[in-house]
Design a protein around this motif. Sequence first.
Motif, PDB file in Angstrom:
ATOM      1  N   ASP A 157       0.832  -1.206   0.000  1.00 11.46           N
ATOM      2  CA  ASP A 157       0.000   0.000   0.000  1.00 11.46           C
ATOM      3  C   ASP A 157       0.869   1.260   0.000  1.00 11.46           C
ATOM      4  O   ASP A 157       2.099   1.186   0.109  1.00 11.46           O
ATOM      5  N   PRO A 158       0.278   2.432  -0.149  1.00  9.55           N
ATOM      6  CA  PRO A 158       1.067   3.671  -0.225  1.00  9.55           C
ATOM      7  C   PRO A 158       1.892   3.959   1.025  1.00  9.55           C
ATOM      8  O   PRO A 158       2.863   4.726   0.957  1.00  9.55           O
ATOM      9  N   ASP A 159       1.516   3.362   2.162  1.00  4.77           N
ATOM     10  CA  ASP A 159       2.273   3.553   3.396  1.00  4.77           C
ATOM     11  C   ASP A 159       3.403   2.556   3.553  1.00  4.77           C
ATOM     12  O   ASP A 159       4.102   2.570   4.566  1.00  4.77           O
ATOM     13  N   GLY A 160       3.577   1.683   2.566  1.00  4.74           N
ATOM     14  CA  GLY A 160       4.667   0.717   2.612  1.00  4.74           C
ATOM     15  C   GLY A 160       4.341  -0.573   3.329  1.00  4.74           C
ATOM     16  O   GLY A 160       5.229  -1.414   3.509  1.00  4.74           O
ATOM     17  N   MET A 161       3.087  -0.781   3.720  1.00  4.95           N
ATOM     18  CA  MET A 161       2.690  -2.035   4.348  1.00  4.95           C
ATOM     19  C   MET A 161       2.580  -3.116   3.275  1.00  4.95           C
ATOM     20  O   MET A 161       2.033  -2.880   2.193  1.00  4.95           O
ATOM     21  N   ILE A 162       3.099  -4.306   3.590  1.00  2.00           N
ATOM     22  CA  ILE A 162       3.149  -5.405   2.631  1.00  2.00           C
ATOM     23  C   ILE A 162       2.070  -6.423   2.977  1.00  2.00           C
ATOM     24  O   ILE A 162       1.984  -6.885   4.125  1.00  2.00           O
ATOM     25  N   TYR A 163       1.255  -6.783   1.998  1.00  2.00           N
ATOM     26  CA  TYR A 163       0.162  -7.735   2.192  1.00  2.00           C
ATOM     27  C   TYR A 163       0.487  -9.009   1.419  1.00  2.00           C
ATOM     28  O   TYR A 163       0.844  -8.955   0.236  1.00  2.00           O
ATOM     29  N   VAL A 164       0.323 -10.152   2.095  1.00  2.00           N
ATOM     30  CA  VAL A 164       0.661 -11.440   1.488  1.00  2.00           C
ATOM     31  C   VAL A 164      -0.488 -12.414   1.725  1.00  2.00           C
ATOM     32  O   VAL A 164      -0.958 -12.565   2.854  1.00  2.00           O
ATOM     33  N   ALA A 165      -0.933 -13.069   0.660  1.00  3.24           N
ATOM     34  CA  ALA A 165      -1.999 -14.061   0.769  1.00  3.24           C
ATOM     35  C   ALA A 165      -1.413 -15.441   0.991  1.00  3.24           C
ATOM     36  O   ALA A 165      -0.414 -15.822   0.379  1.00  3.24           O
ATOM     37  N   SER A 166      -2.044 -16.214   1.875  1.00  2.00           N
ATOM     38  CA  SER A 166      -1.698 -17.619   2.079  1.00  2.00           C
ATOM     39  C   SER A 166      -2.823 -18.468   1.502  1.00  2.00           C
ATOM     40  O   SER A 166      -3.902 -18.551   2.088  1.00  2.00           O
ATOM     41  N   TYR A 167      -2.576 -19.083   0.355  1.00  2.00           N
ATOM     42  CA  TYR A 167      -3.632 -19.890  -0.251  1.00  2.00           C
ATOM     43  C   TYR A 167      -3.901 -21.145   0.573  1.00  2.00           C
ATOM     44  O   TYR A 167      -5.014 -21.679   0.574  1.00  2.00           O
ATOM     45  N   SER A 168      -2.889 -21.607   1.315  1.00  2.00           N
ATOM     46  CA  SER A 168      -3.054 -22.834   2.094  1.00  2.00           C
ATOM     47  C   SER A 168      -3.880 -22.622   3.354  1.00  2.00           C
ATOM     48  O   SER A 168      -4.623 -23.508   3.781  1.00  2.00           O
TER      49      SER A 168
ATOM     50  N   ASP B 184      -5.959 -19.838   3.853  1.00  2.00           N
ATOM     51  CA  ASP B 184      -7.129 -18.993   3.586  1.00  2.00           C
ATOM     52  C   ASP B 184      -7.081 -17.694   4.383  1.00  2.00           C
ATOM     53  O   ASP B 184      -8.081 -17.241   4.951  1.00  2.00           O
ATOM     54  N   GLU B 185      -5.887 -17.082   4.400  1.00  2.00           N
ATOM     55  CA  GLU B 185      -5.667 -15.852   5.170  1.00  2.00           C
ATOM     56  C   GLU B 185      -4.851 -14.851   4.362  1.00  2.00           C
ATOM     57  O   GLU B 185      -4.205 -15.204   3.376  1.00  2.00           O
ATOM     58  N   VAL B 186      -4.892 -13.616   4.821  1.00  2.00           N
ATOM     59  CA  VAL B 186      -4.005 -12.572   4.298  1.00  2.00           C
ATOM     60  C   VAL B 186      -3.291 -11.943   5.487  1.00  2.00           C
ATOM     61  O   VAL B 186      -3.921 -11.629   6.506  1.00  2.00           O
ATOM     62  N   TYR B 187      -1.976 -11.769   5.353  1.00  2.00           N
ATOM     63  CA  TYR B 187      -1.166 -11.158   6.404  1.00  2.00           C
ATOM     64  C   TYR B 187      -0.742  -9.756   5.983  1.00  2.00           C
ATOM     65  O   TYR B 187      -0.563  -9.470   4.802  1.00  2.00           O
ATOM     66  N   ARG B 188      -0.548  -8.906   6.965  1.00  2.00           N
ATOM     67  CA  ARG B 188      -0.023  -7.567   6.729  1.00  2.00           C
ATOM     68  C   ARG B 188       1.295  -7.430   7.477  1.00  2.00           C
ATOM     69  O   ARG B 188       1.363  -7.671   8.683  1.00  2.00           O
ATOM     70  N   PHE B 189       2.337  -7.016   6.767  1.00  2.00           N
ATOM     71  CA  PHE B 189       3.667  -6.833   7.338  1.00  2.00           C
ATOM     72  C   PHE B 189       4.021  -5.347   7.339  1.00  2.00           C
ATOM     73  O   PHE B 189       3.734  -4.635   6.374  1.00  2.00           O
ATOM     74  N   THR B 190       4.665  -4.918   8.396  1.00  2.00           N
ATOM     75  CA  THR B 190       5.267  -3.589   8.383  1.00  2.00           C
ATOM     76  C   THR B 190       6.545  -3.652   7.553  1.00  2.00           C
ATOM     77  O   THR B 190       7.079  -4.742   7.295  1.00  2.00           O
ATOM     78  N   PRO B 191       7.078  -2.517   7.112  1.00  2.00           N
ATOM     79  CA  PRO B 191       8.341  -2.543   6.376  1.00  2.00           C
ATOM     80  C   PRO B 191       9.475  -3.183   7.165  1.00  2.00           C
ATOM     81  O   PRO B 191      10.444  -3.670   6.575  1.00  2.00           O
TER      82      PRO B 191
ATOM     83  N   GLY C 269       9.083  -5.871   8.911  1.00  3.50           N
ATOM     84  CA  GLY C 269       8.865  -7.312   8.936  1.00  3.50           C
ATOM     85  C   GLY C 269       7.931  -7.818  10.010  1.00  3.50           C
ATOM     86  O   GLY C 269       7.759  -9.039  10.149  1.00  3.50           O
ATOM     87  N   GLU C 270       7.307  -6.921  10.790  1.00  2.00           N
ATOM     88  CA  GLU C 270       6.365  -7.367  11.812  1.00  2.00           C
ATOM     89  C   GLU C 270       5.072  -7.815  11.146  1.00  2.00           C
ATOM     90  O   GLU C 270       4.506  -7.105  10.317  1.00  2.00           O
ATOM     91  N   ARG C 271       4.586  -8.994  11.530  1.00  2.00           N
ATOM     92  CA  ARG C 271       3.433  -9.599  10.859  1.00  2.00           C
ATOM     93  C   ARG C 271       2.186  -9.568  11.725  1.00  2.00           C
ATOM     94  O   ARG C 271       2.231  -9.839  12.919  1.00  2.00           O
ATOM     95  N   ASN C 272       1.054  -9.242  11.071  1.00  3.59           N
ATOM     96  CA  ASN C 272      -0.253  -9.313  11.709  1.00  3.59           C
ATOM     97  C   ASN C 272      -1.215 -10.035  10.787  1.00  3.59           C
ATOM     98  O   ASN C 272      -1.131  -9.917   9.557  1.00  3.59           O
ATOM     99  N   LEU C 273      -2.157 -10.774  11.384  1.00  5.27           N
ATOM    100  CA  LEU C 273      -3.205 -11.413  10.608  1.00  5.27           C
ATOM    101  C   LEU C 273      -4.209 -10.342  10.196  1.00  5.27           C
ATOM    102  O   LEU C 273      -4.774  -9.652  11.044  1.00  5.27           O
ATOM    103  N   HIS C 274      -4.437 -10.201   8.902  1.00  6.28           N
ATOM    104  CA  HIS C 274      -5.272  -9.108   8.404  1.00  6.28           C
ATOM    105  C   HIS C 274      -6.674  -9.557   8.000  1.00  6.28           C
ATOM    106  O   HIS C 274      -7.653  -8.875   8.298  1.00  6.28           O
TER     107      HIS C 274
END
Length: 276
Positions: A93-104, A106-113, A115-120
Amino acid sequence: MMNLVRSLATAGAFALAVASASAIMAPTAAYANPAAPEKLWEGFSSPVGMAFDAAGNLFVAEWGAGRVSRIDPAGNRTIFADGLSGPSGLTIDPDGMIYVASYSRDEVYRFTPAGERNLHVTGLATPAGLSFDRSGRLLIANRRTNQILAVAANGSLKPVIDGLRTPVGAVQTPDNGYVVSNIGGGITILRPDGSRIEAGEAFATPGPGVAMTTAGRVFVVDYGGTAVREILPDGQSRAVADGLRSPVGLVAAPDGTSLLTAAWGDGTIYRIPIPN
């Protein structure tokens, strides 16, 4: 190397989400000779989602290795995140947060630049591709339900497009239409008035990689073939590069003159010049 289509059927599957933008902007003449891809980096394990941050760092979701790698503008490669389960779609996103989908999972995670991970997002059905629409909502291609979903501000999920054919990638065009890549077959072009064009006859199997330039030109990988193709306004397409081994990831480079594609077949990322 595991066959991607078989993996999708047995393990869950891909789904690349929709982005936002106007009518497809593209010339109509065919390219005489598709470009020869330029090899940049190799040694990736089933690379899929790719995105650049504002500083020019390239992030790559490696499905086979369960990690996200980062390549800085100087070409130095590091592991940004690991321990993931089938990371597929990736967007920033424009703030530099990285979003990653886990197909296995069924979730999407949000990472700070950092590397801190949260379940989104949870409760999905084999998500893969991710992107943002023109209003800034995260879009998710939910393959198993044949939908493109939007994540509202309160975290709820809203269907944006229904009735697709196992969608694995998409962008929203500048006129608020969409181009969707269906691994089940073909390219769906959704016009702003709700009408659809089912296209992509030239594709063997469209893959998750869908990218759009700032001018609104749309490109899609042919995972079942060897090419990256440009989608034209009338639903036709033309190859802009060929000779790849199952291209699956795709992103427009910050320089505005090239695309980067990730090949599933050889774990390599290539550069492709964007023709005029």
